[in-house]
Design an enzyme around this catalytic site. Structure first.
Site, PDB file in Angstrom:
ATOM      1  N   LYS B 174      42.050  44.464  42.037  1.00  0.00           N
ATOM      2  CA  LYS B 174      41.358  43.528  41.144  1.00  0.00           C
ATOM      3  C   LYS B 174      41.750  42.085  41.472  1.00  0.00           C
ATOM      4  CE  LYS B 174      38.858  41.868  37.820  1.00  0.00           C
ATOM      5  NZ  LYS B 174      38.801  42.143  36.395  1.00  0.00           N
ATOM      6  N   LYS B 242      44.340  33.137  34.179  1.00  0.00           N
ATOM      7  CA  LYS B 242      45.328  34.216  34.076  1.00  0.00           C
ATOM      8  C   LYS B 242      45.259  35.117  35.309  1.00  0.00           C
ATOM      9  CE  LYS B 242      44.120  38.101  32.454  1.00  0.00           C
ATOM     10  NZ  LYS B 242      43.709  39.359  31.796  1.00  0.00           N
TER      11      LYS B 242
END
Lengths: 311, 311
Positions: B174, B242
């Site tokens: 990811k 983030k």
């Protein structure tokens, strides 16, 4: 005006297949190129060799150039006694398809106008494959009636032709394409560097991520070549640097700052300094792998045995 | 093991539609989320409310979390007396689908192992639309037999699930996706800024260039939103920061330098400082237009009348 005879200047990797298509479509074609040998198969197919761009333009309805750099464009069109513009008949149309400077395109347009001929800029996207398969996209700047008149030529050379506005706008649209391309190659390279560095299978990564938000032509088309350590051009770093210089110049003139483009230009410039200017743009990957593995550049990067595991 | 009962932690923009699909598919579902109100429609549909992650996990065959930040992941799984891991029965499978830290994923995996349960990391791509349409791509890290056992759940939530390796590898895959996404948004924004600055029609540019080498999901999907000055998330800048921090951390730990990712992180950080962290990632465009038109940020950027012409 019915277009019967076309003068074609520059029969390199792009121009050569374009002339073939024009001959196949039944146009009479004059050719001029720097190295006559490269045009011989076209002459055999019926093209007429000319000793100068001016001779090449004589009696033609349309004159097309697709050469290397802006200085070449200037020379083939404007050089005293040999420039194409001095051979063109009244009402003829000139079209420069080189990726060149928007300012030069405007200059050529005005110069042509003053001589009673029309000139337009029409660089292409789609590369040598697009030229061979007649699937080019053509990005046009110049008079709208010139654009309309050229349709029979566009049809033979590609599958899409777009009118972007007055002279120079075709070059600006092409520069915009290069601006967009510049950063997507970072995406492909950094995804592969990251995947290898983290012990992921980069092929699985490309297959999985290409379908989603991370998808790009660069990742999908150049990713697999990078994994095969195939750094042949495609599109040469030297030429890409030229194109980025054109974009950076017009940005600078207009006070526009594009940090992604800046980063691409700096990185590719370093690759050129490392002697990699003849490789394809996907060799941006070497910029990363050489940073990680300093010895890499001492090796033959085409040697599969030296394929680095960046983990 | 037949999967009958699922504990689901986090019913936000992603989790909510995922629980709906699980209920529709006939699973019994326990739910826990920070704000109970958001789960009420699911409870009406048959989900059972639980007061803590631990309660939510009790008696379940599979426990899924999809929450906000790595610290939330740590809390819902490991918090003393309320953590899900303490409610799981022997042999149950935990799956964190939050985009979170690879190191935390490894830590959770080991901690679970020591308690006789299995935990895996399985973040997704496809966004809220993918969650609603059950078209997510799931990126798995953990034991292969866990991956195989979860197939009945994967089938309900998405259309693709990929095994990337042991614990943490799903999170790394990811992160790799976010690395690839980071630079393509520059491509889209810089092409539009360039087009506008040069007096080209940016819509025509997007339409024409998307089909070629400059094509990307960002240009094709976010380009038109930028032209409409639609900066709503999609995917929030705060969340993207983030994700990039996770990628930068693992790069730093392994001595890997990614200048494109660095540039993206810096640019998005500045947008956050400008108070734009709640906007979608396509608001990277404001970074450029605000540099060109200093007054822009004083205006309501959703006000169509203030649409700047950067020429």
């Amino acid at each position: 005006m019915e277009i019967k005879k076309i003068g074609f200047i520059g029969t390199g990797v792009m121009g050569f297949p374009m002339v073939k298509h024009l001959l196949d479509a039944g146009f009479k074609v004059n050719v001029y190129t720097r190295t006559k040998d490269r045009a011989l198969p076209l002459i055999e197919q019926g093209a007429v060799w000319c000793e100068t761009p001016k001779d090449c333009a004589t009696d033609c309805d349309v004159v097309i150039s697709i050469v290397g750099y802006p200085q070449d464009v200037r020379e083939v069109w404007l050089a005293r006694s040999t420039g194409a513009i001095y051979g063109m008949k009244q009402g003829a149309i000139g079209m420069d398809m080189t990726t060149s400077s928007p300012d030069l395109a405007t200059e050529l347009y005005k110069c042509a106008k003053s001589k009673g001929v029309s000139l337009c800029d029409c660089p292409v996207t789609g590369g040598d494959i697009g030229a061979r398969n007649a699937t080019l996209t053509m990005l046009f700047g110049g008079d709208k009636e010139t654009f309309d008149a050229l349709e029979p030529v566009f049809k033979v050379l590609g599958k899409r032709w777009e009118y972007f506005g007055d002279a120079g706008k075709g070059q600006l649209a092409k520069a915009c394409n290069q601006v967009a391309v510049a950063t997507t190659m970072f995406s492909a390279c950094e995804a592969i560097v990251f995947a290898r560095g983290m012990g992921l299978d980069p092929k699985q990564i490309i297959d999985t991520l290409s379908a989603g938000a991370a998808g790009s032509f660069s990742l999908q088309s150049y990713g697999p070549r990078i994994l095969n350590r195939d750094f042949d051009p495609g599109f040469k770093i030297d030429h890409f640097l030229k194109d980025m210089e054109i974009a950076l110049k017009v940005c600078h003139d207009r006070g526009i700052s594009l940090p992604g483009l800046d980063l691409a230009y700096k990185s590719y410039s370093m690759l050129k300094q490392m002697g990699k200017g003849d490789l394809g743009t996907q060799a941006l990957y070497l910029f990363y792998s050489s940073a990680l593995i300093p010895d890499l550049l001492a090796h033959d990067f085409n040697d599969d045995a030296s394929d680095p595991d960046l983990a």
